[in-house]
Design an enzyme around this catalytic site. Structure first.
Site, PDB file in Angstrom:
ATOM      1  N   THR A 181       0.807  -1.229   0.000  1.00  0.00           N
ATOM      2  CA  THR A 181       0.000   0.000   0.000  1.00  0.00           C
ATOM      3  C   THR A 181       0.838   1.276   0.000  1.00  0.00           C
ATOM      4  O   THR A 181       1.942   1.309   0.572  1.00  0.00           O
ATOM      5  CB  THR A 181      -0.909   0.005   1.246  1.00  0.00           C
ATOM      6  OG1 THR A 181      -1.461   1.313   1.431  1.00  0.00           O
ATOM      7  CG2 THR A 181      -0.170  -0.373   2.517  1.00  0.00           C
ATOM      8  N   GLU A 193       0.248   3.590   1.857  1.00  0.00           N
ATOM      9  CA  GLU A 193       0.375   4.001   3.267  1.00  0.00           C
ATOM     10  C   GLU A 193       1.791   3.754   3.789  1.00  0.00           C
ATOM     11  O   GLU A 193       2.193   4.338   4.797  1.00  0.00           O
ATOM     12  CB  GLU A 193      -0.641   3.252   4.131  1.00  0.00           C
ATOM     13  CG  GLU A 193      -2.051   3.763   3.999  1.00  0.00           C
ATOM     14  CD  GLU A 193      -2.248   5.166   4.570  1.00  0.00           C
ATOM     15  OE1 GLU A 193      -2.032   5.363   5.768  1.00  0.00           O
ATOM     16  OE2 GLU A 193      -2.610   6.058   3.796  1.00  0.00           O
ATOM     17  N   TYR A 241      -1.693   0.086  10.946  1.00  0.00           N
ATOM     18  CA  TYR A 241      -1.966  -0.585   9.663  1.00  0.00           C
ATOM     19  C   TYR A 241      -0.726  -0.550   8.775  1.00  0.00           C
ATOM     20  O   TYR A 241      -0.284  -1.572   8.252  1.00  0.00           O
ATOM     21  CB  TYR A 241      -3.144   0.122   8.965  1.00  0.00           C
ATOM     22  CG  TYR A 241      -3.326  -0.257   7.516  1.00  0.00           C
ATOM     23  CD1 TYR A 241      -3.917  -1.468   7.166  1.00  0.00           C
ATOM     24  CD2 TYR A 241      -2.913   0.597   6.486  1.00  0.00           C
ATOM     25  CE1 TYR A 241      -4.086  -1.817   5.820  1.00  0.00           C
ATOM     26  CE2 TYR A 241      -3.079   0.257   5.161  1.00  0.00           C
ATOM     27  CZ  TYR A 241      -3.662  -0.958   4.827  1.00  0.00           C
ATOM     28  OH  TYR A 241      -3.820  -1.291   3.498  1.00  0.00           O
ATOM     29  N   LYS A 298       1.711  -3.528   7.425  1.00  0.00           N
ATOM     30  CA  LYS A 298       1.905  -3.730   5.986  1.00  0.00           C
ATOM     31  C   LYS A 298       3.393  -3.628   5.609  1.00  0.00           C
ATOM     32  O   LYS A 298       3.830  -4.211   4.618  1.00  0.00           O
ATOM     33  CB  LYS A 298       1.088  -2.709   5.192  1.00  0.00           C
ATOM     34  CG  LYS A 298      -0.419  -3.015   5.158  1.00  0.00           C
ATOM     35  CD  LYS A 298      -0.736  -4.111   4.151  1.00  0.00           C
ATOM     36  CE  LYS A 298      -2.227  -4.319   3.972  1.00  0.00           C
ATOM     37  NZ  LYS A 298      -2.520  -5.390   2.990  1.00  0.00           N
TER      38      LYS A 298
HETATM   39  P1  NAP Z   1     -11.561  -4.482   2.002  1.00  0.00           P
HETATM   40  O1  NAP Z   1     -12.697  -4.116   1.107  1.00  0.00           O
HETATM   41  O2  NAP Z   1     -11.512  -3.990   3.390  1.00  0.00           O
HETATM   42  O3  NAP Z   1     -11.487  -6.083   2.015  1.00  0.00           O
HETATM   43  C1  NAP Z   1     -10.660  -6.766   2.915  1.00  0.00           C
HETATM   44  C2  NAP Z   1     -10.944  -8.244   2.795  1.00  0.00           C
HETATM   45  O4  NAP Z   1     -10.127  -8.937   3.760  1.00  0.00           O
HETATM   46  C3  NAP Z   1     -12.392  -8.635   3.131  1.00  0.00           C
HETATM   47  O5  NAP Z   1     -12.765  -9.722   2.306  1.00  0.00           O
HETATM   48  C4  NAP Z   1     -12.292  -9.076   4.574  1.00  0.00           C
HETATM   49  O6  NAP Z   1     -13.296  -9.981   4.947  1.00  0.00           O
HETATM   50  C5  NAP Z   1     -10.953  -9.799   4.524  1.00  0.00           C
HETATM   51  N1  NAP Z   1     -10.349 -10.003   5.838  1.00  0.00           N
HETATM   52  C6  NAP Z   1     -10.105  -9.103   6.799  1.00  0.00           C
HETATM   53  N2  NAP Z   1      -9.506  -9.665   7.850  1.00  0.00           N
HETATM   54  C7  NAP Z   1      -9.368 -10.981   7.546  1.00  0.00           C
HETATM   55  C8  NAP Z   1      -8.832 -12.107   8.216  1.00  0.00           C
HETATM   56  N3  NAP Z   1      -8.302 -12.011   9.437  1.00  0.00           N
HETATM   57  N4  NAP Z   1      -8.852 -13.292   7.593  1.00  0.00           N
HETATM   58  C9  NAP Z   1      -9.389 -13.447   6.371  1.00  0.00           C
HETATM   59  N5  NAP Z   1      -9.925 -12.424   5.678  1.00  0.00           N
HETATM   60  C10 NAP Z   1      -9.909 -11.209   6.263  1.00  0.00           C
HETATM   61  O7  NAP Z   1     -10.182  -4.050   1.323  1.00  0.00           O
HETATM   62  P2  NAP Z   1      -9.842  -3.701  -0.213  1.00  0.00           P
HETATM   63  O8  NAP Z   1     -10.037  -2.249  -0.408  1.00  0.00           O
HETATM   64  O9  NAP Z   1     -10.498  -4.668  -1.104  1.00  0.00           O
HETATM   65  O10 NAP Z   1      -8.265  -3.935  -0.225  1.00  0.00           O
HETATM   66  C11 NAP Z   1      -7.705  -5.196  -0.538  1.00  0.00           C
HETATM   67  C12 NAP Z   1      -6.293  -5.260   0.003  1.00  0.00           C
HETATM   68  O11 NAP Z   1      -5.500  -4.243  -0.568  1.00  0.00           O
HETATM   69  C13 NAP Z   1      -6.163  -5.078   1.516  1.00  0.00           C
HETATM   70  O12 NAP Z   1      -5.086  -5.889   1.939  1.00  0.00           O
HETATM   71  C14 NAP Z   1      -5.803  -3.616   1.660  1.00  0.00           C
HETATM   72  O13 NAP Z   1      -5.102  -3.421   2.860  1.00  0.00           O
HETATM   73  C15 NAP Z   1      -4.956  -3.418   0.448  1.00  0.00           C
HETATM   74  N6  NAP Z   1      -4.942  -2.084  -0.136  1.00  0.00           N
HETATM   75  C16 NAP Z   1      -6.114  -1.441  -0.424  1.00  0.00           C
HETATM   76  C17 NAP Z   1      -6.068  -0.203  -1.053  1.00  0.00           C
HETATM   77  C18 NAP Z   1      -7.322   0.529  -1.416  1.00  0.00           C
HETATM   78  O14 NAP Z   1      -7.240   1.736  -1.669  1.00  0.00           O
HETATM   79  N7  NAP Z   1      -8.457  -0.133  -1.511  1.00  0.00           N
HETATM   80  C19 NAP Z   1      -4.825   0.354  -1.388  1.00  0.00           C
HETATM   81  C20 NAP Z   1      -3.671  -0.342  -1.107  1.00  0.00           C
HETATM   82  C21 NAP Z   1      -3.738  -1.574  -0.505  1.00  0.00           C
HETATM   83  P3  NAP Z   1     -14.737  -9.451   5.494  1.00  0.00           P
HETATM   84  O15 NAP Z   1     -15.537  -9.179   4.251  1.00  0.00           O
HETATM   85  O16 NAP Z   1     -15.190 -10.601   6.278  1.00  0.00           O
HETATM   86  O17 NAP Z   1     -14.477  -8.214   6.306  1.00  0.00           O
HETATM   87  O1  F7E Z   2      -8.976   8.158   4.214  1.00  0.00           O
HETATM   88  C1  F7E Z   2      -9.338  11.619   5.381  1.00  0.00           C
HETATM   89  C2  F7E Z   2      -8.452  10.694   6.188  1.00  0.00           C
HETATM   90  O2  F7E Z   2     -10.040   6.124   5.132  1.00  0.00           O
HETATM   91  C3  F7E Z   2      -8.416   9.004   3.246  1.00  0.00           C
HETATM   92  C4  F7E Z   2      -7.290   2.145   2.704  1.00  0.00           C
HETATM   93  O3  F7E Z   2      -7.843   1.470   1.595  1.00  0.00           O
HETATM   94  O4  F7E Z   2      -6.100   3.639   1.256  1.00  0.00           O
HETATM   95  C5  F7E Z   2      -7.024   3.583   2.319  1.00  0.00           C
HETATM   96  O5  F7E Z   2      -6.524   4.275   3.448  1.00  0.00           O
HETATM   97  C6  F7E Z   2      -8.152  10.374   3.819  1.00  0.00           C
HETATM   98  C7  F7E Z   2      -7.387  10.369   5.146  1.00  0.00           C
HETATM   99  O6  F7E Z   2      -8.345   5.941   3.260  1.00  0.00           O
HETATM  100  C8  F7E Z   2     -12.677  11.385   6.738  1.00  0.00           C
HETATM  101  O7  F7E Z   2      -7.968  11.339   7.355  1.00  0.00           O
HETATM  102  C9  F7E Z   2     -11.320  12.950   6.159  1.00  0.00           C
HETATM  103  O8  F7E Z   2      -6.423  11.383   5.121  1.00  0.00           O
HETATM  104  O9  F7E Z   2     -10.551   6.819   2.757  1.00  0.00           O
HETATM  105  P1  F7E Z   2      -9.577   6.717   3.849  1.00  0.00           P
HETATM  106  P2  F7E Z   2      -6.808   5.830   3.689  1.00  0.00           P
HETATM  107  O10 F7E Z   2      -6.600   6.101   5.123  1.00  0.00           O
HETATM  108  O11 F7E Z   2      -6.024   6.648   2.709  1.00  0.00           O
HETATM  109  C10 F7E Z   2      -4.816   3.058   1.537  1.00  0.00           C
HETATM  110  C11 F7E Z   2      -3.987   3.144   0.294  1.00  0.00           C
HETATM  111  C12 F7E Z   2      -4.917   1.703   2.121  1.00  0.00           C
HETATM  112  O12 F7E Z   2      -4.024   0.870   1.949  1.00  0.00           O
HETATM  113  C13 F7E Z   2      -5.996   1.449   3.112  1.00  0.00           C
HETATM  114  O13 F7E Z   2      -6.260   0.054   3.224  1.00  0.00           O
HETATM  115  O14 F7E Z   2      -9.400  10.986   4.095  1.00  0.00           O
HETATM  116  N1  F7E Z   2     -10.698  11.775   5.911  1.00  0.00           N
HETATM  117  N2  F7E Z   2     -12.513  12.742   6.670  1.00  0.00           N
HETATM  118  C14 F7E Z   2     -11.521  10.780   6.244  1.00  0.00           C
HETATM  119  N3  F7E Z   2     -11.374   9.440   6.160  1.00  0.00           N
HETATM  120  C15 F7E Z   2     -12.421   8.685   6.590  1.00  0.00           C
HETATM  121  N4  F7E Z   2     -12.319   7.341   6.478  1.00  0.00           N
HETATM  122  N5  F7E Z   2     -13.570   9.239   7.079  1.00  0.00           N
HETATM  123  C16 F7E Z   2     -13.754  10.593   7.184  1.00  0.00           C
HETATM  124  O15 F7E Z   2     -14.787  11.068   7.627  1.00  0.00           O
END
Ligand code: NAP
Ligand code: F7E
Length: 383
Positions: free
Chosen positions: A133, A135, A157, A161
């Site tokens: 990520t 992050e 987190y 990661k």
């Molecule tokens: P998500 O919608 O939160 O999905 C996470 C998945 O992991 C869900 O299927 C969840 O199951 C499962 N899970 C959580 N804890 C688990 C455990 N202990 N054992 C087995 N399964 C578990 O996340 P996403 O946005 O699709 O992201 C996919 C991956 O990419 C994650 O690893 C995330 O950290 C990473 N990532 C995401 C982003 C982004 O912007 N979306 C960017 C960079 C990296 P449940 O449905 O049961 O909760």
């Molecule tokens: O926040 C700000 C918050 O929770 C984005 C995950 O998929 O992407 C995700 O992480 C920004 C932050 O995503 C609210 O403070 C303001 O600066 O949508 P987010 P994230 O933290 O960037 C990365 C790449 C991952 O890997 C993660 O798994 O938005 N923000 N106001 C808020 N965020 C939330 N959630 N809610 C608010 O009300």
């Protein structure tokens, strides 16, 4: 025979899009799903097949990233050509509340998969994708961020990661595994979890437009994110595992936008203009005007008068409960390596991503409003 893929996190946003993409490519897809008190398969229900059907191309297994024995058994049974480790406790803010669990699932979980592949002598067969990520860059040391930019994680987190990233690199180097990291910047979609900022905004704006909600409270409006569409990003995951040699890739659009601007763009998508005033916890957005033609077209005439009466009111506020103890203020990725080596290009822009999310949430909220209130709104729902 098509390839066999195993996806952890198949019930999540990326898992659902990836499963669909791989099935279309002729893969047999196995997915690991946690046991929960409800089905929790909404995102993949359209792909589900009855277990009695022969030659199924989607097979689910109960499992958990915190359970090594279970992971080892499943990997042994499935004998996957490709493993996509997408499962994680993926919410940055929540990781401050559940740091130990996050380290276990997001950090050690990666080790459990790599070690299972090694112990089962699957190294020559199974290629591994680790969901790393942006992050990891946290307090950014370089702008834009690329594969060589030093990491500076800013949350439990991101620290978990970081372990996942390095243990993947280490197993690649130590045991010659085909194991790669995709360093993905934020990617969103209509399937995005409801508490991530983009989805929170598109849901809330839809509800405000339909007179189901008066105001939405946000956290830090000034942070900047590089947002892409999840559909584009799962194509990159697959491309990474098709490379002859394993490697690590940044996947990003190269465009960064503040949360504030995202909110304004999402309102504009349905013809609503808002303006921001004040600073910090006192910042608010006020409803300025409504473009009647766009609003009628995107939302429906019946809701127009209710919203117009609210011109001049505050519809966005700030609540410090959404602030993070340590924030990631700026992310912007340089995906040159992915573009040149994988031939990867995003098809969605931020504008078309917002259009897709707003269209979907307006439809969803109309359905919710209808189910709750019934009556005349049925006309709009079926419009
Ligand atoms: P998500 O919608 O939160 O999905 C996470 C998945 O992991 C869900 O299927 C969840 O199951 C499962 N899970 C959580 N804890 C688990 C455990 N202990 N054992 C087995 N399964 C578990 O996340 P996403 O946005 O699709 O992201 C996919 C991956 O990419 C994650 O690893 C995330 O950290 C990473 N990532 C995401 C982003 C982004 O912007 N979306 C960017 C960079 C990296 P449940 O449905 O049961 O909760
Ligand atoms: O926040 C700000 C918050 O929770 C984005 C995950 O998929 O992407 C995700 O992480 C920004 C932050 O995503 C609210 O403070 C303001 O600066 O949508 P987010 P994230 O933290 O960037 C990365 C790449 C991952 O890997 C993660 O798994 O938005 N923000 N106001 C808020 N965020 C939330 N959630 N809610 C608010 O009300």
């Amino acid at each position: 025979m098509g390839k066999v893929a195993l996806i952890t996190g198949i019930t999540g946003q990326d898992g659902a899009y990836l499963a669909e993409y791989l099935i279309k490519k002729g893969y047999t897809v196995h997915g690991i799903k946690r046991r929960s008190s409800m089905f929790n398969t909404d995102r993949i229900d359209h792909l589900y097949q009855d277990p009695h059907i022969e030659d199924r191309n989607l097979i689910l297994h109960y499992g958990d990233l915190t359970d090594s024995l279970n992971l080892t058994r499943i990997i042994g049974e499935v004998q996957p050509d490709e493993i996509y480790n997408l499962a994680a406790m993926s919410h940055v803010k929540v990781s401050f509340d559940t740091p130990e669990y996050t380290a276990n699932a997001d950090g050690l979980g990666v080790l459990r998969i790599l070690e299972a592949v090694r112990l089962l002598n699957l190294v020559p067969k199974s290629r591994i994708y680790q969901a790393s990520t942006s992050e990891l860059y946290g307090l950014v040391q370089e702008v834009p961020q690329k594969e060589t930019t030093p990491f500076y994680p800013r949350s439990p987190y991101a620290v978990a990661k970081l372990y996942g990233y390095w243990i993947t690199v280490n197993y690649r180097e130590a045991y010659n595994m085909h194991a790669s990291n995709g360093i993905l910047f934020n990617h969103e979609s209509p399937l995005r979890g409801e508490t991530f900022v983009t989805r929170k905004v598109t849901r809330a704006i839809s509800r405000i437009a339909l007179n189901m909600q008066k105001k939405v409270y946000m956290g830090n409006l000034s942070s900047k994110r590089d947002w892409g569409h999840a559909k584009d990003y799962v194509r990159a995951m697959h491309a990474i595992l098709q490379q002859e040699k394993p490697s690590d890739y940044v996947i990003a659009t190269g465009i960064t936008t503040t949360i504030r601007d995202f909110i304004q763009m999402a309102f504009a998508e349905i013809g609503v203009e808002v303006s921001f005033h004040g600073e910090g916890v006192d910042e608010v957005a006020v409803l300025r005007s409504v473009d009647e033609k766009i609003f009628k077209n995107k939302i429906g005439e019946v809701y127009l008068e209710d919203l117009k009466k609210r011109i001049g009111e505050e519809i966005v506020g700030v609540d410090p409960q959404y602030f993070r103890p340590t924030e990631v203020e700026l992310l912007i990725g340089d995906a040159t390596k992915a573009r040149t080596q994988l031939g990867w290009e995003p098809q969605y822009s931020l504008e078309t991503l917002i259009e897709d999310m707003m269209l979907s949430d307006v439809k969803l909220m109309k359905k919710e409003s209808y189910l709750r209130e019934g009556g005349y709104k049925i006309l709009n729902y079926f419009e």
